[in-house]
Design an enzyme around this catalytic site. Structure first.
Site, PDB file in Angstrom:
ATOM      1  N   ARG A   1      95.875  68.351   4.786  1.00 24.78           N
ATOM      2  CA  ARG A   1      95.411  66.733   4.716  1.00 24.78           C
ATOM      3  C   ARG A   1      96.056  65.940   3.736  1.00 24.78           C
ATOM      4  O   ARG A   1      95.691  64.872   3.379  1.00 24.78           O
ATOM      5  CB  ARG A   1      94.061  67.111   4.136  1.00 24.78           C
ATOM      6  CG  ARG A   1      92.586  68.267   5.021  1.00 24.78           C
ATOM      7  CD  ARG A   1      91.736  68.041   4.295  1.00 24.78           C
ATOM      8  NE  ARG A   1      90.239  68.648   5.025  1.00 24.78           N
ATOM      9  CZ  ARG A   1      89.974  68.106   6.209  1.00 24.78           C
ATOM     10  NH1 ARG A   1      89.718  67.273   7.382  1.00 24.78           N
ATOM     11  NH2 ARG A   1      89.270  68.955   7.557  1.00 24.78           N
TER      12      ARG A   1
ATOM     13  N   ASP B   1      90.929  59.985   9.242  1.00 27.17           N
ATOM     14  CA  ASP B   1      92.294  60.437   8.506  1.00 27.17           C
ATOM     15  C   ASP B   1      93.072  60.218   8.555  1.00 27.17           C
ATOM     16  O   ASP B   1      94.008  60.095   7.857  1.00 27.17           O
ATOM     17  CB  ASP B   1      91.297  61.012   6.895  1.00 27.17           C
ATOM     18  CG  ASP B   1      90.312  60.896   6.406  1.00 27.17           C
ATOM     19  OD1 ASP B   1      89.734  59.812   6.374  1.00 27.17           O
ATOM     20  OD2 ASP B   1      89.472  61.308   6.403  1.00 27.17           O
TER      21      ASP B   1
ATOM     22  N   LYS C   1      91.421  63.856  17.318  1.00 27.57           N
ATOM     23  CA  LYS C   1      90.977  65.015  17.145  1.00 27.57           C
ATOM     24  C   LYS C   1      90.372  65.153  16.490  1.00 27.57           C
ATOM     25  O   LYS C   1      89.775  64.270  15.284  1.00 27.57           O
ATOM     26  CB  LYS C   1      92.258  65.368  16.756  1.00 27.57           C
ATOM     27  CG  LYS C   1      91.730  66.715  15.794  1.00 27.57           C
ATOM     28  CD  LYS C   1      92.400  67.137  14.582  1.00 27.57           C
ATOM     29  CE  LYS C   1      91.318  66.966  13.597  1.00 27.57           C
ATOM     30  NZ  LYS C   1      91.831  66.926  12.048  1.00 27.57           N
ATOM     31  N   THR C   2      89.243  66.103  15.892  1.00 23.43           N
ATOM     32  CA  THR C   2      87.862  66.249  15.500  1.00 23.43           C
ATOM     33  C   THR C   2      86.658  66.504  16.058  1.00 23.43           C
ATOM     34  O   THR C   2      86.165  66.033  16.827  1.00 23.43           O
ATOM     35  CB  THR C   2      87.695  65.368  14.469  1.00 23.43           C
ATOM     36  OG1 THR C   2      86.636  65.903  13.841  1.00 23.43           O
ATOM     37  CG2 THR C   2      87.129  63.892  15.098  1.00 23.43           C
TER      38      THR C   2
ATOM     39  N   GLY D   1      91.084  69.267  10.127  1.00 27.01           N
ATOM     40  CA  GLY D   1      90.326  70.097  10.262  1.00 27.01           C
ATOM     41  C   GLY D   1      91.321  70.713  12.033  1.00 27.01           C
ATOM     42  O   GLY D   1      91.667  69.893  12.715  1.00 27.01           O
TER      43      GLY D   1
ATOM     44  N   ASP E   1      84.427  66.886  15.050  1.00 28.80           N
ATOM     45  CA  ASP E   1      83.226  66.587  15.031  1.00 28.80           C
ATOM     46  C   ASP E   1      82.497  65.268  15.704  1.00 28.80           C
ATOM     47  O   ASP E   1      81.510  64.654  15.269  1.00 28.80           O
ATOM     48  CB  ASP E   1      83.624  65.820  13.283  1.00 28.80           C
ATOM     49  CG  ASP E   1      84.017  66.165  12.411  1.00 28.80           C
ATOM     50  OD1 ASP E   1      83.212  67.498  12.117  1.00 28.80           O
ATOM     51  OD2 ASP E   1      83.639  66.070  10.412  1.00 28.80           O
TER      52      ASP E   1
HETATM   53  P1  FBP Z   1      88.298  67.174  10.418  1.00 31.20           P
HETATM   54  O1  FBP Z   1      88.080  65.289  10.494  1.00 31.20           O
HETATM   55  O2  FBP Z   1      90.083  66.691  10.208  1.00 31.20           O
HETATM   56  O3  FBP Z   1      88.813  66.983  11.511  1.00 31.20           O
HETATM   57  O4  FBP Z   1      87.894  67.617   9.549  1.00 31.20           O
HETATM   58  C1  FBP Z   1      87.014  67.538  10.209  1.00 31.20           C
HETATM   59  C2  FBP Z   1      86.100  69.079   9.144  1.00 31.20           C
HETATM   60  O5  FBP Z   1      86.031  70.455  10.090  1.00 31.20           O
HETATM   61  C3  FBP Z   1      84.764  68.715   9.035  1.00 31.20           C
HETATM   62  O6  FBP Z   1      83.328  69.469  10.079  1.00 31.20           O
HETATM   63  C4  FBP Z   1      84.533  69.407   8.036  1.00 31.20           C
HETATM   64  O7  FBP Z   1      83.806  69.371   7.014  1.00 31.20           O
HETATM   65  C5  FBP Z   1      85.744  69.723   7.224  1.00 31.20           C
HETATM   66  O8  FBP Z   1      86.678  69.840   8.119  1.00 31.20           O
HETATM   67  C6  FBP Z   1      85.985  70.953   6.221  1.00 31.20           C
HETATM   68  O9  FBP Z   1      87.307  70.994   5.633  1.00 31.20           O
HETATM   69  P2  FBP Z   1      88.413  72.083   5.188  1.00 31.20           P
HETATM   70  O10 FBP Z   1      88.813  72.703   6.471  1.00 31.20           O
HETATM   71  O11 FBP Z   1      89.346  71.357   4.589  1.00 31.20           O
HETATM   72  O12 FBP Z   1      87.314  72.917   5.285  1.00 31.20           O
END
Ligand code: FBP
Length: 559
Positions: free
Chosen positions: A145, A176, A202-203, A81, A205
């Site tokens: 991803r 991941d 990075k994230t 993400g 979250d």
């Molecule tokens: P990462 O763990 O890859 O940083 O992504 C986190 C996130 O932003 C979550 O908060 C959210 O649930 C998810 O990505 C959404 O994913 P997508 O962009 O595939 O809809």
């Protein structure tokens, strides 16, 4: 020529700050090794799976006399993400690499990890990088991803790197994606490929952290963006006094983002998934808890309020967790089941699923509204995660609370009027212009990643610490990726993955909410953080999150 906004023009000129140890370039560094490391759990299994990269020491850098460095070609991947500051990681990496040796080359793989397998790339130049400095987004090379795990994928990656003369790959990602980095690093060493792999944390979250990784990048900017929006809604609610706003906030699993946004805005109700799990709160008891506050506020003449719901909540409610785990196993089988694939209506799909689930789980599943049942059947992401961003928990709660309040009204126990609005804040914050903190932190992470490469390390995560101090005092170094790993079930199988750091219920950040939430529930203590400021007094522009400040002050106090 592309038209730029006035803010973009000014941000392109911003020079991010570096830790003093990195300020003279990566050729003027000495590496100091710490103690050997262990994985957080399942040591034996992780050691066996990563026999070539396991147990390495943590490292830090300090300034030293200058030396020269050999020519290197490096590849970089943005993975998972989006998170504000990704472009600055690449800019920092590029600047470090070019200052070490102008003949060095940086390649960007396109579209996430699939770029290294399919050989889709660009070569960065000064002009290319300069156009993206201090901007949000991952559009410089795109993200994806794709899970890197098969022999074929590793072989293809090797061929692509060999073709480009690449001797190191930097993967910028969350748990991941850094699991991908660890697997690739191990495979390259095992196969004598001579290619190093370095990760960057990075994230938005905020769940990729430990003692050495104080926070993942993007958390600062994303939480400030959501807090601005929540503050605006609070003011709207307090002006009109007619709506309950239910705000779901991103964070796939951990509730760090919801917690930080709550501390910045002081809403009436904040759910924290980790607490729900620890207290074994059922969906019904969550509805009772929220309804109780709504009833009390109505009795005080307040038919409005703000409730924060973490995105990952559903997977932490005990009966839901059990049902989703059962469902995940079934989904792995149903992916190839002709009767499920051929079912023409959602109703038929629900029936097939209910027949396969264990009894208790089947009754939980069948009690849910059709919309949520369908959302739970959506494809898992390539890492086997339920896509919680697609599950409308905030709407489920509104529906259930609404019928609970109707019951209470018929019994004369509720005198108010419940009119709810739902919001989901997630994508709004992931590509914001990085705050000064994230701009500096990301640039430093990228710069430091090249220092790790220059010292020949592989299977390491770039680490920049001491983040509540001015950037010049930040400590640059690295930690072995295997240190953060454990075994977890994914797609029905046990796999090595980086463990997510959840909200600590005995930590200072949650305590701050706990100590105040009764007051915030009834007395409107709304805070209005306003928009992120990039220029102006340091007390406004350079402050970091409450989470980081509280976590660090506790750590510093115990030193
Ligand atoms: P990462 O763990 O890859 O940083 O992504 C986190 C996130 O932003 C979550 O908060 C959210 O649930 C998810 O990505 C959404 O994913 P997508 O962009 O595939 O809809």
């Amino acid at each position: 020529m592309t038209k730029l906004s006035p803010l973009q023009i000014e941000r392109l000129k911003y020079q991010p700050k570096l830790p003093s140890s990195l300020q003279n370039g990566v050729n003027s560094l000495e590496m100091v090794e710490g103690a050997p490391t262990q994985s957080v759990r399942d040591q034996e299994q992780i050691r066996n799976l990563f026999s070539h990269t396991y147990g390495k020491p943590t490292v830090t850098f300090k300034s030293s006399t200058s030396s020269s460095s050999e020519v290197r070609n490096v590849g970089v991947i943005l993975s998972g993400g989006q998170a504000p500051g990704g472009h600055n990681v690449i800019a920092g990496l590029y600047d470090a690499l070019k200052s070490a040796n102008p003949q060095n080359k940086l390649y960007g793989f396109l579209g996430g990890p699939s770029g290294i397998i399919d050989g889709k790339y660009v070569e960065f130049t000064d002009e290319f990088i300069d156009a993206y400095r201090n901007t949000g987004g991952f559009d410089i090379i795109g993200s994806g991803r794709t899970k890197l795990e098969t022999e074929d994928q590793f072989q293809e990656s090797l061929k692509v790197c060999q073709k480009l003369g690449i001797s190191a790959v930097v993967i910028i990602g969350g748990d991941d994606s850094n699991t991908n980095a660890a697997l690739l690093a191990e495979w390259f060493v095992k196969n004598n490929a001579g290619i190093q792999v370095i990760g960057c944390p990075k994230t938005i979250d905020g769940d990729l952290k430990n003692d050495q990784i104080e926070i993942s990048f993007g958390f600062d900017t994303a939480t400030k963006t959501y807090a601005e929006l929540i503050g605006n809604i609070e003011r709207d609610a307090n002006s009109a006094k007619k709506y309950w706003h239910f705000v779901k906030i991103m964070g796939r699993s951990a509730s760090h983002v919801a917690l930080e946004a709550a501390l910045q805005t002081q809403p009436n109700i904040t759910l924290i998934s980790e607490e729900v799990e620890a207290k074994q709160m059922s969906l019904d008891s969550i509805v009772s808890y929220m309804s109780d506050i709504i009833v009390k506020r109505a009795a005080a003449g307040k038919n409005f309020g703000i409730a924060i719901v973490p995105e990952g909540l559903i997977e932490f409610i005990p009966e839901m967790k059990s049902m989703i785990a059962n469902l995940n196993d079934i989904m792995a089988e149903l992916e190839t089941d002709p009767s499920f694939l051929g079912a023409t209506s959602m109703h038929d799909k629900f029936s097939i699923v209910e027949r396969r689930l264990d009894d208790n789980n089947a009754s939980v599943y069948s009690s849910l509204p059709a919309g949520i049942k369908a959302q739970l059947l959506a494809d898992r992401d390539p890492h086997g995660n339920v896509q919680v961003s697609k599950i409308e928990t905030e709407k489920l709660l509104i529906e259930m609370i609404s019928s609970r309040l109707s019951e209470l009204k018929s019994q004369g126990e509720y005198v108010g009027k419940f009119s709810a609005q739902s919001h989901f804040f997630g994508y709004e914050g992931r590509c914001a212009f990085p705050s000064n903190f994230d701009a500096d932190y990301c640039y430093s992470l990228g710069y430091n990643a090249f220092a790790l490469i220059n010292f020949g390390l592989t299977g390491y995560l770039s680490s920049v610490r001491n983040l509540t101090k001015p950037a010049s005092e930040w400590i640059a170094g690295g930690i072995p990726l295997t240190m953060m790993m454990n075994m977890e079930k994914r797609h029905g199988e046990m796999k090595p993955v980086i463990q997510k750091a959840l909200v600590k219920l005995d930590g200072p950040v949650f305590k701050q909410l706990q100590d105040n939430r009764e007051d915030w529930a009834m007395n409107d203590r709304y805070l209005f953080p306003g928009a992120i400021q990039y220029f102006g007094p340091s007390t406004v522009c350079d402050i970091t999150t409450i989470t980081l400040k509280l976590e660090r002050s506790k750590e510093l106090a115990s030193v």
